[in-house]
Design an enzyme around this catalytic site. Structure first.
Site, mmCIF file in Angstrom:
data_model
loop_
_atom_site.group_PDB
_atom_site.id
_atom_site.type_symbol
_atom_site.label_atom_id
_atom_site.label_comp_id
_atom_site.label_asym_id
_atom_site.label_seq_id
_atom_site.Cartn_x
_atom_site.Cartn_y
_atom_site.Cartn_z
ATOM 1 N N GLU A 100 -0.853 -9.299 -0.392
ATOM 2 C CA GLU A 100 -2.251 -9.606 -0.038
ATOM 3 C C GLU A 100 -3.130 -9.708 -1.286
ATOM 4 O OE1 GLU A 100 -2.230 -6.341 2.817
ATOM 5 O OE2 GLU A 100 -2.973 -7.735 4.330
ATOM 6 N N ALA A 134 0.855 -1.188 0.000
ATOM 7 C CA ALA A 134 0.000 0.000 0.000
ATOM 8 C C ALA A 134 0.892 1.239 0.000
ATOM 9 C CB ALA A 134 -0.889 -0.021 1.230
ATOM 10 N N GLU A 162 4.592 -4.795 7.246
ATOM 11 C CA GLU A 162 3.812 -3.754 7.945
ATOM 12 C C GLU A 162 4.288 -3.506 9.374
ATOM 13 O OE1 GLU A 162 2.558 -6.126 6.010
ATOM 14 O OE2 GLU A 162 0.926 -5.307 4.785
ATOM 15 N N GLY A 220 0.307 -4.960 0.916
ATOM 16 C CA GLY A 220 -0.928 -5.041 0.123
ATOM 17 C C GLY A 220 -0.729 -5.696 -1.237
HETATM 18 N N1 COA Z 1 4.527 3.264 -0.777
HETATM 19 C C1 COA Z 1 4.935 4.421 -1.330
HETATM 20 N N2 COA Z 1 6.087 4.543 -2.024
HETATM 21 C C2 COA Z 1 6.858 3.464 -2.139
HETATM 22 C C3 COA Z 1 6.507 2.223 -1.591
HETATM 23 C C4 COA Z 1 5.279 2.140 -0.876
HETATM 24 N N3 COA Z 1 4.826 0.999 -0.345
HETATM 25 N N4 COA Z 1 7.471 1.330 -1.870
HETATM 26 C C5 COA Z 1 8.408 1.999 -2.577
HETATM 27 N N5 COA Z 1 8.038 3.280 -2.752
HETATM 28 C C6 COA Z 1 8.766 4.325 -3.464
HETATM 29 C C7 COA Z 1 9.951 4.847 -2.665
HETATM 30 O O1 COA Z 1 9.552 5.831 -1.739
HETATM 31 C C8 COA Z 1 10.814 5.408 -3.777
HETATM 32 O O2 COA Z 1 10.304 6.646 -4.175
HETATM 33 P P1 COA Z 1 11.332 7.874 -4.510
HETATM 34 O O3 COA Z 1 12.091 7.396 -5.725
HETATM 35 O O4 COA Z 1 10.421 9.016 -4.793
HETATM 36 O O5 COA Z 1 12.202 8.034 -3.296
HETATM 37 C C9 COA Z 1 10.570 4.429 -4.929
HETATM 38 O O6 COA Z 1 9.340 3.776 -4.641
HETATM 39 C C10 COA Z 1 11.660 3.377 -5.059
HETATM 40 O O7 COA Z 1 11.783 2.743 -3.794
HETATM 41 P P2 COA Z 1 13.173 2.597 -3.011
HETATM 42 O O8 COA Z 1 12.873 2.424 -1.559
HETATM 43 O O9 COA Z 1 14.101 3.698 -3.369
HETATM 44 O O10 COA Z 1 13.707 1.240 -3.666
HETATM 45 P P3 COA Z 1 14.714 0.171 -3.012
HETATM 46 O O11 COA Z 1 15.042 -0.768 -4.119
HETATM 47 O O12 COA Z 1 15.814 0.848 -2.282
HETATM 48 O O13 COA Z 1 13.831 -0.612 -1.900
HETATM 49 C C11 COA Z 1 11.853 -1.740 -1.077
HETATM 50 C C12 COA Z 1 12.743 -1.384 -2.296
HETATM 51 C C13 COA Z 1 10.625 -2.431 -1.594
HETATM 52 C C14 COA Z 1 12.647 -2.648 -0.116
HETATM 53 C C15 COA Z 1 11.484 -0.430 -0.333
HETATM 54 O O14 COA Z 1 10.972 0.495 -1.279
HETATM 55 C C16 COA Z 1 10.407 -0.626 0.716
HETATM 56 O O15 COA Z 1 10.694 -1.097 1.802
HETATM 57 N N6 COA Z 1 9.141 -0.239 0.395
HETATM 58 C C17 COA Z 1 8.058 -0.287 1.345
HETATM 59 C C18 COA Z 1 7.544 -1.696 1.503
HETATM 60 C C19 COA Z 1 6.436 -1.747 2.542
HETATM 61 O O16 COA Z 1 6.626 -1.455 3.711
HETATM 62 N N7 COA Z 1 5.244 -2.152 2.088
HETATM 63 C C20 COA Z 1 4.095 -2.315 2.934
HETATM 64 C C21 COA Z 1 3.353 -1.078 3.062
HETATM 65 S S1 COA Z 1 1.989 -1.264 4.194
#
Ligand code: COA
Length: 254
Positions: free
Chosen positions: A109, A63, A129, A106
């Site tokens: 999910e 999400a 989460e 999400g």
């Molecule tokens: N919501 C909003 N934005 C997200 C996102 C999410 N769930 N997951 C990734 N993004 C965005 C990042 O903020 C980043 O944006 P930016 O370029 O404007 O800074 C872009 O996507 C790329 O992500 P980034 O974190 O730089 O990539 P990475 O390869 O270093 O890491 C993940 C990848 C997936 C490990 C990391 O993005 C992450 O932990 N995301 C969240 C996952 C999460 O907690 N999901 C559950 C949400 S309830």
């Protein structure tokens, strides 16, 4: 209006792509509303299977955290993804999540609401989460333990750590792993299934789904009626007749 979901129909199968690669296909309310609407339209057009995938390198990284951050409990409840995911889970056709890269929160999910998960070998699956001070809120605490068992689900949810496709396969969280395109793999998986009579497939899916949510006795009773009803179909007569006559059946889907 920005479109986040691309749709295609090929060989009677519907393909749905989440298209927000700049944020790893993070799911916000607009994405979910559009996904739901486009899947409804696809299903109304009579596709026999549904394949959901992400555009770019990932399925969906969960999400949209930026959208969720300021939300109040009331907004969270009214923006729940549950209705969309339950709609997908209850579709009568077979459904497949074709997973590249991350399927998190999400995103995972959403994949759990599908019948099958087909992963690229690079896939990483997780429910992170807990690291944000919340819990999975779109079926993760309910569908995951039903699929892989209590302890494994608790491990994923309590730790928030990701697992790779090999681990997901051995836990039964994914059904196929491929080094090539997971959409292609899901597509050939789907083709094998949809060659079978449509009404029998619908009945099988419904009976399994009913059984999971009820007692064994209730499930057996539902199954007995569903089994008997299929004896009113053309395809049952044709399937059995063709077997006796040692020829290929010609199913009509009725
Ligand atoms: N919501 C909003 N934005 C997200 C996102 C999410 N769930 N997951 C990734 N993004 C965005 C990042 O903020 C980043 O944006 P930016 O370029 O404007 O800074 C872009 O996507 C790329 O992500 P980034 O974190 O730089 O990539 P990475 O390869 O270093 O890491 C993940 C990848 C997936 C490990 C990391 O993005 C992450 O932990 N995301 C969240 C996952 C999460 O907690 N999901 C559950 C949400 S309830």
């Amino acid at each position: 209006m920005q479109e986040y979901i691309s749709v295609e129909i090929k060989e009677s199968m519907g393909f749905v792509y989440i298209n927000r690669p700049e944020v790893l296909n993070a799911l916000n309310r607009s994405v979910i509303d559009e996904l739901w609407q486009k899947i409804k339209t696809l299903c109304d057009s009579g596709v026999r299977a549904l394949i959901i995938a992400g555009m770019g390198k990932h399925f969906a990284a969960g999400a949209d955290i930026d959208e969720m951050l300021p939300q109040t409990p009331f907004q969270v409840l009214s923006h729940s993804f549950n209705d969309c995911y339950s709609f997908i889970e209850n579709l009568s056709i077979p459904t497949f999540a074709a997973i590249n890269g991350y399927a998190l929160g999400g995103g995972l999910e959403l994949a759990l609401a599908c019948d099958f998960r087909v992963c690229h070998s690079n896939a990483k699956l997780g429910l992170p989460e807990i690291k944000l001070g919340i819990i999975p809120g779109a079926g993760g605490t309910q569908r995951l333990p039903r699929l892989i068992g209590l302890s494994r689900a608790k491990e994923m949810i309590f730790s928030g750590e990701f697992i790779d496709s090999a681990q997901a396969l051995s836990w039964g969280l994914c059904d196929r792993v491929t080094d090539s395109c997971p959409v292609e793999e899901a597509c050939s998986f789907a083709k094998k299934i949809i060659q079978h009579p449509k009404l029998a497939l619908i009945s099988a899916k419904k009976a399994i789904q009913m059984g999971v949510d009820s007692s064994l006795q209730e499930g057996l009773e539902y199954e007995a009626v569903a089994f008997a009803m299929l004896f009113s179909t053309h395809d049952q007569k044709e399937g059995m007749k063709a077997f006796m006559e040692k020829r290929r059946p010609e199913f009509k889907g009725c």
